[in-house]
Design a protein around this motif. Structure first.
Motif, PDB file in Angstrom:
ATOM      1  N   MET A 177       0.832  -1.210   0.000  1.00  8.20           N
ATOM      2  CA  MET A 177       0.000   0.000   0.000  1.00  8.20           C
ATOM      3  C   MET A 177       0.863   1.256   0.000  1.00  8.20           C
ATOM      4  N   LYS A 178       1.927   1.257   0.790  1.00 10.03           N
ATOM      5  CA  LYS A 178       2.828   2.412   0.838  1.00 10.03           C
ATOM      6  C   LYS A 178       3.553   2.618  -0.483  1.00 10.03           C
ATOM      7  N   ALA A 179       3.858   1.506  -1.157  1.00 12.10           N
ATOM      8  CA  ALA A 179       4.566   1.583  -2.442  1.00 12.10           C
ATOM      9  C   ALA A 179       3.616   1.904  -3.597  1.00 12.10           C
ATOM     10  N   GLY A 180       2.325   1.835  -3.345  1.00 14.52           N
ATOM     11  CA  GLY A 180       1.349   2.113  -4.401  1.00 14.52           C
ATOM     12  C   GLY A 180       1.198   0.970  -5.392  1.00 14.52           C
ATOM     13  N   ASP A 181       1.563  -0.236  -4.985  1.00 14.47           N
ATOM     14  CA  ASP A 181       1.456  -1.419  -5.839  1.00 14.47           C
ATOM     15  C   ASP A 181       0.051  -2.003  -5.705  1.00 14.47           C
ATOM     16  N   LYS A 182      -0.838  -1.616  -6.613  1.00 10.77           N
ATOM     17  CA  LYS A 182      -2.252  -2.000  -6.509  1.00 10.77           C
ATOM     18  C   LYS A 182      -2.477  -3.500  -6.673  1.00 10.77           C
ATOM     19  N   ASP A 183      -1.735  -4.129  -7.585  1.00  7.19           N
ATOM     20  CA  ASP A 183      -1.911  -5.568  -7.803  1.00  7.19           C
ATOM     21  C   ASP A 183      -1.495  -6.367  -6.573  1.00  7.19           C
ATOM     22  N   ARG A 184      -0.363  -6.020  -6.009  1.00  5.85           N
ATOM     23  CA  ARG A 184       0.123  -6.723  -4.813  1.00  5.85           C
ATOM     24  C   ARG A 184      -0.792  -6.458  -3.616  1.00  5.85           C
ATOM     25  N   THR A 185      -1.283  -5.242  -3.499  1.00  2.00           N
ATOM     26  CA  THR A 185      -2.211  -4.913  -2.417  1.00  2.00           C
ATOM     27  C   THR A 185      -3.482  -5.738  -2.549  1.00  2.00           C
ATOM     28  N   ALA A 186      -4.006  -5.856  -3.762  1.00  2.16           N
ATOM     29  CA  ALA A 186      -5.216  -6.652  -3.979  1.00  2.16           C
ATOM     30  C   ALA A 186      -4.978  -8.123  -3.645  1.00  2.16           C
ATOM     31  N   ALA A 187      -3.818  -8.644  -4.021  1.00  2.00           N
ATOM     32  CA  ALA A 187      -3.502 -10.053  -3.746  1.00  2.00           C
ATOM     33  C   ALA A 187      -3.388 -10.301  -2.239  1.00  2.00           C
ATOM     34  N   THR A 188      -2.723  -9.407  -1.528  1.00  3.00           N
ATOM     35  CA  THR A 188      -2.584  -9.607  -0.080  1.00  3.00           C
ATOM     36  C   THR A 188      -3.925  -9.437   0.621  1.00  3.00           C
ATOM     37  N   ARG A 189      -4.758  -8.545   0.126  1.00  2.00           N
ATOM     38  CA  ARG A 189      -6.110  -8.411   0.695  1.00  2.00           C
ATOM     39  C   ARG A 189      -6.913  -9.686   0.493  1.00  2.00           C
ATOM     40  N   SER A 190      -6.772 -10.269  -0.675  1.00  2.00           N
ATOM     41  CA  SER A 190      -7.450 -11.521  -0.974  1.00  2.00           C
ATOM     42  C   SER A 190      -6.994 -12.628  -0.017  1.00  2.00           C
ATOM     43  N   ILE A 191      -5.699 -12.699   0.218  1.00  2.00           N
ATOM     44  CA  ILE A 191      -5.155 -13.708   1.135  1.00  2.00           C
ATOM     45  C   ILE A 191      -5.702 -13.490   2.550  1.00  2.00           C
ATOM     46  N   LEU A 192      -5.661 -12.247   3.012  1.00  3.69           N
ATOM     47  CA  LEU A 192      -6.153 -11.962   4.366  1.00  3.69           C
ATOM     48  C   LEU A 192      -7.651 -12.235   4.494  1.00  3.69           C
ATOM     49  N   ALA A 193      -8.392 -12.014   3.419  1.00  4.91           N
ATOM     50  CA  ALA A 193      -9.830 -12.315   3.440  1.00  4.91           C
ATOM     51  C   ALA A 193     -10.057 -13.822   3.579  1.00  4.91           C
ATOM     52  N   LYS A 194      -9.253 -14.615   2.869  1.00  6.19           N
ATOM     53  CA  LYS A 194      -9.357 -16.080   3.000  1.00  6.19           C
ATOM     54  C   LYS A 194      -8.984 -16.528   4.407  1.00  6.19           C
ATOM     55  N   PHE A 195      -7.987 -15.885   5.002  1.00  5.10           N
ATOM     56  CA  PHE A 195      -7.619 -16.209   6.379  1.00  5.10           C
ATOM     57  C   PHE A 195      -8.792 -15.921   7.319  1.00  5.10           C
ATOM     58  N   LYS A 196      -9.452 -14.798   7.098  1.00  7.49           N
ATOM     59  CA  LYS A 196     -10.593 -14.420   7.935  1.00  7.49           C
ATOM     60  C   LYS A 196     -11.733 -15.425   7.757  1.00  7.49           C
ATOM     61  N   ASP A 197     -11.977 -15.838   6.521  1.00  5.74           N
ATOM     62  CA  ASP A 197     -13.007 -16.858   6.261  1.00  5.74           C
ATOM     63  C   ASP A 197     -12.695 -18.140   7.028  1.00  5.74           C
ATOM     64  N   LYS A 198     -11.436 -18.538   7.033  1.00  6.76           N
ATOM     65  CA  LYS A 198     -11.024 -19.757   7.738  1.00  6.76           C
ATOM     66  C   LYS A 198     -11.210 -19.583   9.240  1.00  6.76           C
ATOM     67  N   ASP A 199     -10.892 -18.394   9.764  1.00  5.92           N
ATOM     68  CA  ASP A 199     -11.102 -18.122  11.189  1.00  5.92           C
ATOM     69  C   ASP A 199     -12.567 -18.287  11.563  1.00  5.92           C
ATOM     70  N   ILE A 200     -13.436 -17.754  10.734  1.00  4.20           N
ATOM     71  CA  ILE A 200     -14.872 -17.852  10.984  1.00  4.20           C
ATOM     72  C   ILE A 200     -15.331 -19.307  10.918  1.00  4.20           C
ATOM     73  N   GLU A 201     -14.822 -20.042   9.941  1.00  2.87           N
ATOM     74  CA  GLU A 201     -15.169 -21.458   9.798  1.00  2.87           C
ATOM     75  C   GLU A 201     -14.737 -22.262  11.027  1.00  2.87           C
ATOM     76  N   LEU A 202     -13.577 -21.937  11.568  1.00  6.95           N
ATOM     77  CA  LEU A 202     -13.035 -22.699  12.698  1.00  6.95           C
ATOM     78  C   LEU A 202     -13.661 -22.338  14.034  1.00  6.95           C
ATOM     79  N   ARG A 203     -14.487 -21.307  14.079  1.00 12.08           N
ATOM     80  CA  ARG A 203     -15.153 -20.958  15.327  1.00 12.08           C
ATOM     81  C   ARG A 203     -16.046 -22.096  15.816  1.00 12.08           C
TER      82      ARG A 203
END
Length: 150
Positions: A14-40
């Motif tokens: 985000m600081k570097a302004g790399d939109k593609d990399r930011t989108a990819a890392t957001r996608s990864i973190l969203a999947k992590f959050k989905d897994k957290d919710i599933e494991l509840r």
């Protein structure tokens, strides 16, 4: 630890302004959050990193399948976007064992379990995943187990 690494990579992108990399890392973190919710609602005895590596491996597999489909359909621009996202996902995966190393592990497990035919494939695959699931591409391992047991 993996979650922290991905968050740090997202902030840096985000600081570097790399939109593609930011989108990819957001996608990864969203999947992590989905897994957290599933494991509840479920109990999983594995440590957090093993669970997150499993999530990353599934994401990488999905990207590889999409790349194949897009390339066979002549959609090179979509395949290129998927390749870029796959590269980011693979940065956070631990180094995978080579085919030779995987075959050696399979031989050891096969000997240990006394596996001698295809009927034992499930046992060998289960033990392989339990012991080395985070360091082996299980789709490749399946073919190696079949070859070792036939």
């Amino acid at each position: 630890m993996i979650r922290d690494t991905v968050k740090a990579a997202q902030i840096a992108a985000m600081k570097a302004g790399d939109k593609d990399r930011t989108a990819a890392t957001r996608s990864i973190l969203a999947k992590f959050k989905d897994k957290d919710i599933e494991l509840r609602t479920k109990e999983d005895a594995r440590d957090e990193d093993a669970i997150l590596i499993d999530v990353l491996q599934k994401m990488a597999k999905q990207r590889r399948e999409s790349i194949d489909m897009f390339e066979s359909g002549g959609r090179t621009e979509l395949a290129a976007a998927e390749k870029q996202e796959l590269a980011v996902i693979e940065e956070f995966l631990p180094a995978q064992l080579s085919d030779e190393e995987t075959a050696a592990l399979i031989d050891g497990i096969k000997t240990e379990l006394g596996a001698d035919g295809m009927k034992d494939m499930g046992r060998v695959m289960g033990e392989l995943k339990k012991r080395h699931g985070t360091e082996i591409d299980m789709s490749k391992a399946s073919a190696l187990v079949k070859a070792a047991l036939s």
